[in-house]
Design an enzyme around this catalytic site. Sequence first.
Site, PDB file in Angstrom:
ATOM      1  N   CYS A  88       0.827  -1.203   0.000  1.00  0.00           N
ATOM      2  CA  CYS A  88       0.000   0.000   0.000  1.00  0.00           C
ATOM      3  C   CYS A  88       0.868   1.262   0.000  1.00  0.00           C
ATOM      4  O   CYS A  88       1.482   1.581  -1.011  1.00  0.00           O
ATOM      5  CB  CYS A  88      -0.961  -0.024   1.187  1.00  0.00           C
ATOM      6  SG  CYS A  88      -2.396   1.049   0.991  1.00  0.00           S
ATOM      7  N   HIS A 147      -3.986  -5.700   1.191  1.00  0.00           N
ATOM      8  CA  HIS A 147      -3.725  -5.990   2.600  1.00  0.00           C
ATOM      9  C   HIS A 147      -4.289  -7.363   2.946  1.00  0.00           C
ATOM     10  O   HIS A 147      -5.246  -7.836   2.324  1.00  0.00           O
ATOM     11  CB  HIS A 147      -4.407  -4.955   3.500  1.00  0.00           C
ATOM     12  CG  HIS A 147      -3.792  -3.602   3.451  1.00  0.00           C
ATOM     13  ND1 HIS A 147      -2.529  -3.334   3.918  1.00  0.00           N
ATOM     14  CD2 HIS A 147      -4.286  -2.420   3.003  1.00  0.00           C
ATOM     15  CE1 HIS A 147      -2.266  -2.048   3.767  1.00  0.00           C
ATOM     16  NE2 HIS A 147      -3.310  -1.478   3.200  1.00  0.00           N
TER      17      HIS A 147
END
Length: 488
Positions: A332, A429
């Site tokens: 991310c 994630h």
Amino acid sequence: MPRTPAIMIQGTGSNVGKSLLVAGLCRLFARRGLRVNPFKPQNMSNNAAAVEGGEIGRAQALQARAARVPANVHMNPVLLKPETDRRSQIIVQGRRFGHLEASAFRERRTLLPIVLDSFHALGANADLIVVEGAGSPAETNLREGDIANMGFASAARVPVILAGDIDRGGVIASLVGTHAVLEPGDRSLVRAFLINKFRGDVRLFDEGVATIARMTQWPSLGTVPWFAGAHKLPAEDALDIVSEAKTDAALKIAVPILPRIANFDDLDPLKLEQSIALTMVPPGMPLPRDVDLVIIPGSKATVADLGFLRAQGWDIDLAAHIRRGGRVLGLCGGYQMLGRLIADPEGAEGQPGTVEGLGFLDVETILTADKTVRPVTAQHEMSGLDFTAYEIHLGRTTGPDTACAPFSLDGEKEGAVSKDGRVMGTYLHGLFSTDDFRHAFLRMLHPDLVVGSLHYEAEIENTLDALADHLDAHLDADRILAIARAGL
């Protein structure tokens, strides 16, 4: 509207174990056949989960799992995600609401109707709500505008149990002191107390319990010994991330600790693998030279954390690591840092502008106010394995290295890989929670690696059951339920 029984666990301070107590109680009462919902009026954490309708604190997602119910945004209606020491992004009922400056902290009170709306929405489909406070009600300077502790308990008419942490010391003073500083109206909301994190023979603290009960006139619900399995469950606070010392580990991974590290539970399955030594690298220390993989974790303030990374000299360490044949994975915000530049034309993270990235991936990121929050099913291109994950991020990343994406989502490429194959980035994630993919990824790094018998999701379930057993053995659960049903 009939009242749904509810109980609120508040603490004498931060990190006294409120989140785990609530998770354990949710599983305990769910196993008794009750429909249980967890609730936290306001959370401050960069460890978030993508759930039905948006995002909530990771701890509330775990508590929902403990209660065996689907997580939803009403379980944590206000989530503050710190971006600087003075500013937080504010998430209201799962959606990005704006920013909250520290100087305007008391303005949170305007969100109380929304918090109560979520609380009542949960009560419509529950036999019991177990509420978690935040910080401590003894911070009386924050009482005006409070929606996280006594402000909520008073408005919602929910009885309170106060938890003290004996492991940090001074538990008698912390409980008696909290009793002393609370205003009479707030003090009357507390129905009982408990002691958490005791090491040794709990009978040795019987006199201490009697002292607290005598000086506060609150009854004790029990003394909970230290729960050894706590490290297996996702932590809410980055301060709880610890390195695992494993001298016989075949694979070594290093993770630099960024000031605004986010969604760090991505690392939990790796931490529990017996064949892996996971080292969390604190500021001021170089990245170890002998690691196989460096993971740049997610960040709530990508540009600021990139500057911090450079200030530690970790950019130099990364370059040397890659030259030696090591690998790098950016998750991310870490993925965004690995590119050539990060543009923030709208000031999504602060001041508008453009900064140069680390340049290990040939990609560019443009940050925008639009936020992607969703659970996904992804496919690993190399192995063909499917796995579940989620996205929570601002911005879009493009560039030549995305042509060789490591993953796909519904046929669309996701992530990027450098031309030499040593640097990888992704917005996904939770990707390591799926055992088959995690093992395939680890063997890609170390073809001869013998992975252990860890079944991560089963391990979480077993640990939640063990936590419920632990609380049932040491707390008066029947009395807790009676307090909830009696109300105020």
